[in-house]
Design a protein around this motif. Structure first.
Motif, PDB file in Angstrom:
ATOM      1  N   THR A 179       0.993  -1.277   0.140  1.00 34.83           N
ATOM      2  CA  THR A 179      -0.047   0.001   0.176  1.00 34.83           C
ATOM      3  C   THR A 179       0.650   1.537   0.011  1.00 34.83           C
ATOM      4  O   THR A 179       2.209   1.017   0.522  1.00 34.83           O
ATOM      5  N   VAL A 180      -0.203   2.436  -0.069  1.00 36.88           N
ATOM      6  CA  VAL A 180       0.738   3.605  -0.202  1.00 36.88           C
ATOM      7  C   VAL A 180      -0.101   4.968  -0.759  1.00 36.88           C
ATOM      8  O   VAL A 180      -1.197   4.675  -1.437  1.00 36.88           O
ATOM      9  N   PHE A 181       0.031   5.905   0.956  1.00 35.09           N
ATOM     10  CA  PHE A 181      -1.012   6.605   1.449  1.00 35.09           C
ATOM     11  C   PHE A 181      -0.595   7.719   1.296  1.00 35.09           C
ATOM     12  O   PHE A 181       0.457   8.168   1.517  1.00 35.09           O
ATOM     13  N   GLN A 182      -1.668   9.153   1.334  1.00 33.14           N
ATOM     14  CA  GLN A 182      -1.131   9.934   1.807  1.00 33.14           C
ATOM     15  C   GLN A 182      -2.456  10.061   2.460  1.00 33.14           C
ATOM     16  O   GLN A 182      -3.583  10.170   1.972  1.00 33.14           O
ATOM     17  N   VAL A 183      -2.251  10.616   3.502  1.00 30.95           N
ATOM     18  CA  VAL A 183      -3.347  11.228   4.183  1.00 30.95           C
ATOM     19  C   VAL A 183      -3.051  12.785   4.947  1.00 30.95           C
ATOM     20  O   VAL A 183      -2.081  13.777   5.167  1.00 30.95           O
ATOM     21  N   THR A 184      -3.964  13.947   4.953  1.00 26.75           N
ATOM     22  CA  THR A 184      -4.259  14.551   5.738  1.00 26.75           C
ATOM     23  C   THR A 184      -4.798  15.159   7.275  1.00 26.75           C
ATOM     24  O   THR A 184      -5.869  14.710   7.375  1.00 26.75           O
ATOM     25  N   LYS A 237      -8.002  -3.464  10.783  1.00 23.88           N
ATOM     26  CA  LYS A 237      -8.725  -4.553  11.747  1.00 23.88           C
ATOM     27  C   LYS A 237      -7.595  -4.601  12.830  1.00 23.88           C
ATOM     28  O   LYS A 237      -7.374  -6.118  13.411  1.00 23.88           O
ATOM     29  N   ASN A 238      -6.622  -3.339  12.802  1.00 24.15           N
ATOM     30  CA  ASN A 238      -5.974  -3.388  14.550  1.00 24.15           C
ATOM     31  C   ASN A 238      -4.790  -4.355  13.735  1.00 24.15           C
ATOM     32  O   ASN A 238      -3.696  -4.541  14.489  1.00 24.15           O
ATOM     33  N   GLN A 239      -4.590  -4.897  12.259  1.00 24.55           N
ATOM     34  CA  GLN A 239      -3.031  -5.270  12.736  1.00 24.55           C
ATOM     35  C   GLN A 239      -2.415  -3.247  11.809  1.00 24.55           C
ATOM     36  O   GLN A 239      -2.656  -3.344  10.471  1.00 24.55           O
ATOM     37  N   GLN A 240      -1.163  -3.417  11.782  1.00 24.27           N
ATOM     38  CA  GLN A 240      -0.592  -2.335  10.696  1.00 24.27           C
ATOM     39  C   GLN A 240      -0.398  -2.552   9.937  1.00 24.27           C
ATOM     40  O   GLN A 240       0.043  -3.628   9.438  1.00 24.27           O
ATOM     41  N   ILE A 241      -0.487  -2.264   8.878  1.00 23.73           N
ATOM     42  CA  ILE A 241      -0.565  -2.490   7.607  1.00 23.73           C
ATOM     43  C   ILE A 241       0.342  -1.149   6.419  1.00 23.73           C
ATOM     44  O   ILE A 241       0.874  -1.633   5.459  1.00 23.73           O
ATOM     45  N   SER A 242       1.402  -0.212   7.301  1.00 33.11           N
ATOM     46  CA  SER A 242       2.724   0.461   6.407  1.00 33.11           C
ATOM     47  C   SER A 242       3.548   0.825   8.040  1.00 33.11           C
ATOM     48  O   SER A 242       3.397   0.920   8.737  1.00 33.11           O
ATOM     49  N   LEU A 243       4.319   1.185   7.143  1.00 35.27           N
ATOM     50  CA  LEU A 243       5.525   2.416   8.359  1.00 35.27           C
ATOM     51  C   LEU A 243       5.080   2.798   8.824  1.00 35.27           C
ATOM     52  O   LEU A 243       4.805   3.888   8.016  1.00 35.27           O
ATOM     53  N   ASN A 271      -4.367  27.361  21.055  1.00 36.21           N
ATOM     54  CA  ASN A 271      -5.786  27.479  20.235  1.00 36.21           C
ATOM     55  C   ASN A 271      -5.532  26.901  18.930  1.00 36.21           C
ATOM     56  O   ASN A 271      -5.776  27.690  17.484  1.00 36.21           O
ATOM     57  N   ASP A 272      -3.707  26.893  18.968  1.00 35.38           N
ATOM     58  CA  ASP A 272      -3.623  26.563  16.916  1.00 35.38           C
ATOM     59  C   ASP A 272      -3.981  25.610  16.308  1.00 35.38           C
ATOM     60  O   ASP A 272      -4.021  24.794  17.007  1.00 35.38           O
ATOM     61  N   VAL A 273      -4.040  25.611  15.408  1.00 37.12           N
ATOM     62  CA  VAL A 273      -4.273  24.544  14.327  1.00 37.12           C
ATOM     63  C   VAL A 273      -3.212  23.690  13.252  1.00 37.12           C
ATOM     64  O   VAL A 273      -2.145  25.064  12.566  1.00 37.12           O
ATOM     65  N   VAL A 274      -2.638  22.904  13.138  1.00 34.52           N
ATOM     66  CA  VAL A 274      -1.550  22.525  12.786  1.00 34.52           C
ATOM     67  C   VAL A 274      -1.941  21.312  12.002  1.00 34.52           C
ATOM     68  O   VAL A 274      -3.246  20.587  11.929  1.00 34.52           O
ATOM     69  N   ILE A 275      -1.395  20.990  10.112  1.00 32.10           N
ATOM     70  CA  ILE A 275      -1.924  20.308   9.132  1.00 32.10           C
ATOM     71  C   ILE A 275      -0.737  19.678   8.991  1.00 32.10           C
ATOM     72  O   ILE A 275      -0.232  19.906   8.962  1.00 32.10           O
ATOM     73  N   TRP A 276      -1.266  18.161   9.220  1.00 31.38           N
ATOM     74  CA  TRP A 276       0.208  17.168   8.531  1.00 31.38           C
ATOM     75  C   TRP A 276      -0.188  16.014   7.249  1.00 31.38           C
ATOM     76  O   TRP A 276      -1.556  16.084   7.178  1.00 31.38           O
ATOM     77  N   SER A 277       0.527  16.215   6.080  1.00 33.63           N
ATOM     78  CA  SER A 277      -0.049  15.574   4.911  1.00 33.63           C
ATOM     79  C   SER A 277       1.560  14.434   4.743  1.00 33.63           C
ATOM     80  O   SER A 277       1.730  14.727   3.620  1.00 33.63           O
ATOM     81  N   PRO A 278       1.574  13.381   5.762  1.00 43.14           N
ATOM     82  CA  PRO A 278       2.681  12.277   5.493  1.00 43.14           C
ATOM     83  C   PRO A 278       2.239  11.374   4.199  1.00 43.14           C
ATOM     84  O   PRO A 278       1.105  11.241   4.103  1.00 43.14           O
ATOM     85  N   TYR A 279       3.350  11.001   3.978  1.00 42.46           N
ATOM     86  CA  TYR A 279       2.991   9.822   2.834  1.00 42.46           C
ATOM     87  C   TYR A 279       3.207   8.047   4.061  1.00 42.46           C
ATOM     88  O   TYR A 279       3.669   7.816   4.669  1.00 42.46           O
ATOM     89  N   LEU A 280       2.289   7.182   3.869  1.00 41.17           N
ATOM     90  CA  LEU A 280       2.106   5.690   4.402  1.00 41.17           C
ATOM     91  C   LEU A 280       2.702   4.988   3.101  1.00 41.17           C
ATOM     92  O   LEU A 280       2.204   4.900   2.469  1.00 41.17           O
ATOM     93  N   PHE A 281       3.371   4.034   4.034  1.00 42.97           N
ATOM     94  CA  PHE A 281       4.128   3.112   2.667  1.00 42.97           C
ATOM     95  C   PHE A 281       4.047   1.455   3.831  1.00 42.97           C
ATOM     96  O   PHE A 281       4.271   1.758   4.523  1.00 42.97           O
TER      97      PHE A 281
END
Length: 210
Positions: free
Chosen positions: A73-78, A102-108, A120-130
């Motif tokens: 798998t390859v994901f990009q999440v925000t 289902k509780n099994q880790q499928i990415s690094l 009151n700050d807002v932070v946004i991350w957009s990492p790739y998951l491999f």
């Protein structure tokens, strides 16, 4: 008892009395500082940060099935994080993001850079998951095959890390942070592979434990 012995005993008694007096002042000062910190902590009562999964793009989702049962798998999440506290900042000292089925880790686990989040700050991350060639547990094979065939899949984006609270010039010890965000993915006509899953765009609230 001679006069010299009496003088030595009196001197020793004065030194002992002075020692206990100094020790009592030090202990009292430490207790006072701890009490002040406790009062500040109880008055401010830090609220745990709020996390939201804003989007997820599946760039690759390949499941080989039996007998190898390998998932790539390859994901990009925000992910967005908001600090709801008016007077308390948050140090993110160690943050790892990964995907789970289902509780099994499928990415690094992807490490996010350490940072400070103000009031009151807002932070946004957009990492790739491999997740290259991850063996799927035998008890999940049937479920994953059925989900793939139906074209509907529920994953969880999880965050594991350590944070510290900052109140004025005082900083707390480390606290364990665990976040779980559900992601509902739909495959196009049940297909899988590179670019086979649609973009997840519905904001999802995450559960947060500190």
């Amino acid at each position: 008892m001679s006069g010299k012995d009496c003088g030595d005993h009196s001197k020793w008694w004065k030194l002992r009395k002075r020692f206990w007096r100094i020790l009592g002042c030090i202990v009292g000062f430490i207790i006072l500082i701890l009490l002040i910190i406790l009062i500040i902590w109880l008055v401010l009562r830090p609220t745990k940060p709020r996390f939201y999964l804003q989007g997820a793009v599946v760039l690759q989702f390949n499941y080989t099935g039996p007998p190898s049962n390998l998932l790539s798998t390859v994901f990009q999440v925000t992910i967005a994080s908001r600090n709801p506290n008016d007077r308390i900042g948050i140090y993110y000292d160690r943050i790892f993001v990964y995907a789970a089925y289902k509780n099994q880790q499928i990415s690094l686990a992807t490490a996010l850079p350490p940072m400070y989040q103000g009031h009151n700050d807002v932070v946004i991350w957009s990492p790739y998951l491999f997740g290259p060639n991850v063996p799927v547990a035998p008890y999940l094979c049937d479920a994953l095959t059925q989900d793939k065939a139906s074209g509907f899949l529920i994953l969880h984006v999880k965050i594991d890390g350590r944070i510290r609270w900052k109140v004025g010039s005082w900083t707390s010890d480390h606290y364990h942070l665990f976040v779980s965000c559900p992601a509902f993915l739909t495959f196009q006509n049940g297909r899988s592979g590179s670019g086979a899953a649609v973009r997840f765009q519905q904001m999802s609230a995450c559960s947060v434990e500190v």
